[in-house]
Design a protein around this motif. Structure first.
Motif, mmCIF file in Angstrom:
data_model
loop_
_atom_site.group_PDB
_atom_site.id
_atom_site.type_symbol
_atom_site.label_atom_id
_atom_site.label_comp_id
_atom_site.label_asym_id
_atom_site.label_seq_id
_atom_site.Cartn_x
_atom_site.Cartn_y
_atom_site.Cartn_z
ATOM 1 N N PRO A 67 0.741 -0.895 0.308
ATOM 2 C CA PRO A 67 0.150 0.067 -0.199
ATOM 3 C C PRO A 67 0.469 1.513 -0.042
ATOM 4 O O PRO A 67 0.463 2.599 -0.328
ATOM 5 N N LYS A 68 2.113 1.511 0.090
ATOM 6 C CA LYS A 68 2.960 2.561 0.288
ATOM 7 C C LYS A 68 4.050 2.442 -0.145
ATOM 8 O O LYS A 68 4.100 3.433 -1.064
ATOM 9 N N THR A 69 4.876 1.588 0.074
ATOM 10 C CA THR A 69 5.728 1.264 -0.228
ATOM 11 C C THR A 69 6.656 -0.022 -1.594
ATOM 12 O O THR A 69 5.840 -1.344 -0.810
ATOM 13 N N TRP A 70 7.032 0.560 -2.265
ATOM 14 C CA TRP A 70 6.765 -1.209 -3.447
ATOM 15 C C TRP A 70 8.730 -2.187 -3.262
ATOM 16 O O TRP A 70 9.330 -1.165 -3.175
ATOM 17 N N THR A 71 8.848 -3.199 -3.901
ATOM 18 C CA THR A 71 10.196 -3.279 -3.951
ATOM 19 C C THR A 71 10.352 -3.600 -5.404
ATOM 20 O O THR A 71 9.210 -4.266 -5.523
ATOM 21 N N VAL A 72 11.107 -3.056 -6.563
ATOM 22 C CA VAL A 72 10.656 -3.165 -7.487
ATOM 23 C C VAL A 72 12.633 -4.089 -7.572
ATOM 24 O O VAL A 72 13.360 -4.129 -7.151
ATOM 25 N N ILE A 73 12.349 -4.990 -8.702
ATOM 26 C CA ILE A 73 13.145 -6.356 -8.462
ATOM 27 C C ILE A 73 13.406 -6.502 -10.746
ATOM 28 O O ILE A 73 12.722 -6.673 -10.929
ATOM 29 N N LEU A 74 15.245 -6.505 -10.631
ATOM 30 C CA LEU A 74 15.286 -6.702 -11.690
ATOM 31 C C LEU A 74 16.140 -8.116 -11.503
ATOM 32 O O LEU A 74 17.067 -8.486 -10.451
ATOM 33 N N ASN A 75 15.997 -8.834 -12.344
ATOM 34 C CA ASN A 75 16.634 -10.727 -11.984
ATOM 35 C C ASN A 75 16.755 -11.082 -13.668
ATOM 36 O O ASN A 75 15.989 -10.640 -14.456
ATOM 37 N N SER A 76 18.049 -11.935 -13.142
ATOM 38 C CA SER A 76 18.558 -11.889 -14.065
ATOM 39 C C SER A 76 18.221 -13.495 -14.965
ATOM 40 O O SER A 76 18.456 -13.976 -16.283
ATOM 41 N N LYS A 77 17.491 -14.288 -15.033
ATOM 42 C CA LYS A 77 16.731 -15.016 -15.561
ATOM 43 C C LYS A 77 15.870 -14.585 -16.756
ATOM 44 O O LYS A 77 14.290 -14.246 -16.105
ATOM 45 N N LEU A 78 16.287 -15.061 -17.550
ATOM 46 C CA LEU A 78 14.829 -14.175 -19.157
ATOM 47 C C LEU A 78 14.006 -15.595 -19.675
ATOM 48 O O LEU A 78 14.416 -16.961 -18.838
ATOM 49 N N GLY A 79 13.166 -15.355 -20.260
ATOM 50 C CA GLY A 79 12.335 -16.277 -20.213
ATOM 51 C C GLY A 79 11.291 -16.849 -19.989
ATOM 52 O O GLY A 79 10.692 -17.598 -19.990
ATOM 53 N N GLN A 80 10.563 -15.804 -18.572
ATOM 54 C CA GLN A 80 9.615 -16.508 -17.644
ATOM 55 C C GLN A 80 8.198 -16.681 -17.761
ATOM 56 O O GLN A 80 8.441 -15.590 -18.421
ATOM 57 N N TRP A 81 7.931 -17.115 -17.666
ATOM 58 C CA TRP A 81 5.909 -16.827 -17.879
ATOM 59 C C TRP A 81 5.731 -16.274 -16.362
ATOM 60 O O TRP A 81 5.760 -17.798 -15.586
ATOM 61 N N GLY A 82 5.170 -15.256 -16.154
ATOM 62 C CA GLY A 82 4.662 -15.009 -14.802
ATOM 63 C C GLY A 82 5.672 -15.270 -14.237
ATOM 64 O O GLY A 82 6.804 -14.705 -14.438
ATOM 65 N N ALA A 83 4.973 -15.200 -12.486
ATOM 66 C CA ALA A 83 6.485 -15.130 -11.461
ATOM 67 C C ALA A 83 5.904 -16.504 -10.704
ATOM 68 O O ALA A 83 6.662 -16.555 -10.094
ATOM 69 N N TYR A 84 5.272 -17.852 -12.280
ATOM 70 C CA TYR A 84 5.266 -18.614 -11.269
ATOM 71 C C TYR A 84 6.518 -19.470 -10.947
ATOM 72 O O TYR A 84 6.012 -20.164 -9.168
ATOM 73 N N ASP A 85 7.878 -19.485 -10.964
ATOM 74 C CA ASP A 85 8.841 -19.707 -10.782
ATOM 75 C C ASP A 85 9.717 -18.410 -10.373
ATOM 76 O O ASP A 85 11.194 -19.009 -9.711
ATOM 77 N N TYR A 86 9.308 -18.030 -9.192
ATOM 78 C CA TYR A 86 9.752 -16.792 -9.286
ATOM 79 C C TYR A 86 11.169 -17.690 -7.940
ATOM 80 O O TYR A 86 11.793 -17.162 -7.631
ATOM 81 N N ASP A 87 10.271 -18.392 -6.536
ATOM 82 C CA ASP A 87 10.727 -18.826 -5.731
ATOM 83 C C ASP A 87 12.064 -19.952 -6.258
ATOM 84 O O ASP A 87 13.478 -19.306 -5.420
ATOM 85 N N LYS A 88 11.996 -20.282 -7.533
ATOM 86 C CA LYS A 88 12.968 -21.273 -7.665
ATOM 87 C C LYS A 88 14.610 -19.889 -8.367
ATOM 88 O O LYS A 88 15.330 -20.457 -8.540
ATOM 89 N N VAL A 89 14.063 -18.785 -8.893
ATOM 90 C CA VAL A 89 14.859 -18.087 -9.757
ATOM 91 C C VAL A 89 15.358 -16.781 -8.512
ATOM 92 O O VAL A 89 16.353 -16.155 -9.422
#
Length: 164
Positions: A97-119
């Protein structure tokens, strides 16, 4: 046998067409300026409550629709106060609601954020930025690159990450 082949062809064609239509409800959009390019699926609000409901607070979001959003820097930059090498990255965010975290990740070709915990161990930077409330809702997720920031707006929210 001929009927079986025709029926199989029809079912396969229908499944393929349905799958492509379903996967592309949100068009793929490219925004490019100042040596930065953002490629993202552009969802619409369609009367929905977006942040805190559709995109839950505290959970990683692909910051778009369909494939995870990708951002390319043509040269080394300072992204939200942190150094980032030239290249292409997947852009995720964690709404709040107040502060967002914006993330840059080096793993390309991802569908959605479904595998985010793995990468997530491949995160290059995580920056915290303040959420800005918009008085007029924005119907479609929109990225802009005004020269000194990466900005995205959707619904009643604007997020701006300084870039130098």
């Amino acid at each position: 046998m001929k009927q079986f082949i025709m029926a199989t062809f029809f079912v396969a064609t229908a499944a393929l067409a349905f799958g492509q239509e379903k996967a592309r409800k949100s068009p793929k959009v490219t925004t490019e300026a100042n040596g930065i390019k953002v490629v993202y699926g552009q969802p619409s609000k369609n009367g929905r409550e977006i942040f805190g409901k559709l995109e839950q607070y505290g959970k990683v979001w692909r910051t778009g629709a369909n494939e995870a959003t990708e951002i390319t820097f043509s040269k080394d930059v300072n992204f939200g106060g942190k150094p980032v090498k030239a290249g292409t990255y997947t852009l995720f965010s964690i709404p709040d609601p107040k502060t967002w975290t914006v993330i840059l990740n080096s793993k390309l070709g991802q569908w959605g954020a479904y595998d985010y915990d793995k990468v997530k161990d491949q995160n290059v930077v995580e920056v915290k930025v303040n959420r800005q409330a918009l008085s007029t809702p924005v119907e479609k997720l929109t990225f802009t690159l005004p020269g000194n920031a990466v900005v995205f707006e959707w619904d009643d929210t604007k997020i701006s990450v300084p870039v130098k």
